[in-house]
Design an enzyme around this catalytic site. Structure first.
Site, mmCIF file in Angstrom:
data_model
loop_
_atom_site.group_PDB
_atom_site.id
_atom_site.type_symbol
_atom_site.label_atom_id
_atom_site.label_comp_id
_atom_site.label_asym_id
_atom_site.label_seq_id
_atom_site.Cartn_x
_atom_site.Cartn_y
_atom_site.Cartn_z
ATOM 1 N N GLY A 11 0.825 -1.215 0.000
ATOM 2 C CA GLY A 11 0.000 0.000 0.000
ATOM 3 C C GLY A 11 0.853 1.256 0.000
ATOM 4 C CB ALA A 12 4.206 1.863 -1.092
ATOM 5 N NE ARG A 14 -4.750 5.510 -2.684
ATOM 6 C CZ ARG A 14 -5.665 5.212 -1.775
ATOM 7 N NH1 ARG A 14 -6.028 6.097 -0.866
ATOM 8 N NH2 ARG A 14 -6.219 4.014 -1.755
ATOM 9 C CB VAL A 63 -1.621 -7.657 0.433
ATOM 10 C CG1 VAL A 63 -0.432 -6.941 -0.181
ATOM 11 C CG2 VAL A 63 -2.575 -6.679 1.114
ATOM 12 C CG ASN A 89 1.086 1.347 4.858
ATOM 13 O OD1 ASN A 89 0.888 2.076 5.828
ATOM 14 N ND2 ASN A 89 0.628 1.652 3.650
ATOM 15 C CB SER A 141 -4.973 1.778 13.943
ATOM 16 O OG SER A 141 -5.751 2.905 14.296
ATOM 17 C CE1 TYR A 154 -8.223 0.803 9.697
ATOM 18 C CE2 TYR A 154 -8.352 1.717 11.916
ATOM 19 C CZ TYR A 154 -7.698 1.604 10.701
ATOM 20 O OH TYR A 154 -6.522 2.282 10.496
ATOM 21 C CB ALA A 156 -11.853 -6.867 14.773
ATOM 22 C CB ILE A 187 -1.716 9.889 10.125
ATOM 23 C CG1 ILE A 187 -1.187 9.106 11.349
ATOM 24 C CG2 ILE A 187 -0.560 10.410 9.266
ATOM 25 C CD1 ILE A 187 -0.359 9.874 12.339
#
Ligand code: NAP
Length: 246
Positions: A11-12, A14, A63, A89, A141, A154, A156, A187
């Site tokens: 996930g690179a 963005r 992924v 990520n 997170s 999310y 979980a 973020i």
């Protein structure tokens, strides 16, 4: 700090992943810029790294698909000779209060965030075990630590990441491989841009450092955990959240 190392960042294309890719490349690593759908954005990240004198390659792979993740990691190993750093990520949100949350919304978030990380860890473990070295960094997170209304799926997935990180750190520790997690707070990325202003304002009030985090805050922590400076740290979840999660 990372000269000669090969890093895969999922996930690179963005947000946080993009910044992690740029930062690791800035420290000398060759970076595989994984993406799912944003081909142009991923290629722009590769271009930025190359322009700055670094080495990078974009790689499309969902992924959450077991065999696709395997194919990505085995072909990276074949082409570049090693995988020294894996940053899991890639992540998505599908928020809803539980009464409204569909089974599909629950399953999809678990599939990408939790199973996606499992898929990549599973396939990279074989490679790192043979090398007897490696660093795995998983993106959790603050929501996985303290919970968040409207994010049962999310939270979980992100709490699951913390458990998987500890389990794998115990499995791989004797071979010198470290496995850690980073738990970002709030973020500034496309993921959080969509939130209404009043929600952003109320979140800001819960952050002791009184500012929204930047992708660079996360990327520098990931770079540290990817380096030998963090050689004696494993199984940890580092909160990078302005104090939000304490
Ligand atoms: P973002 O801006 O929405 O970017 C998400 C990235 O994940 C994109 O590069 C996307 O690729 C990729 N992705 C999504 N599904 C994928 C899949 N199935 N296979 C491969 N790649 C996939 O998100 P972000 O805010 O940077 O968040 C990055 C990570 O940090 C996530 O794990 C997120 O949960 C975590 N996090 C973020 C925050 C925050 O405040 N932003 C806070 C805590 C944790 P495409 O562009 O190709 O779709």
């Amino acid at each position: 700090m990372l000269k000669g190392k090969v890093a895969v960042v999922t996930g690179a294309s963005r947000g946080i992943g993009r910044e992690v890719a740029l930062t690791l490349a800035g420290y000398g690593a060759t970076v595989i810029v994984n993406y799912c759908g944003s081909k142009e954005k991923a290629e722009a990240v590769v271009e930025e790294i190359t322009q700055a004198g670094g080495k990078a390659k974009a790689y499309q792979a969902d992924v959450s698909e077991f065999d696709v993740a395997k194919e990505m990691l085995t072909s990276v190993k074949k082409e570049f000779g090693s995988i020294d750093i894996l940053v899991n990520n890639a992540g998505i949100t599908k928020d809803n209060l539980i009464l409204k949350m569909s089974e599909e919304e629950f399953d999809k978030v678990i599939e990408v965030n939790l199973k996606g990380a499992f898929n990549c860890m599973k396939h990279v473990s074989r490679i790192m075990l043979k090398q007897r070295s490696g660093h795995i960094i998983n993106m959790s997170s603050v929501s996985g630590v303290i919970g968040n209304a409207g994010q049962v799926n999310y939270c979980a997935s992100k709490a699951g990441i913390i458990g998987m990180t500890k389990a794998l750190a115990r499995e791989l520790g004797s071979r010198g491989i470290t496995v850690n997690a980073v738990a970002p707070g709030f973020i500034e990325t496309e993921m959080t841009d969509v939130l209404p202003e009043e929600v952003k304002e109320s979140i800001l009030n819960t952050i002791p450092l009184k500012r929204i985090g930047q992708t660079k805050d996360i990327a520098e922590t990931v770079a540290f955990l990817s380096s030998d400076k963090a050689a004696y740290i494993t199984g940890q979840t580092i909160g990078v959240d302005g104090g939000m999660g304490m």
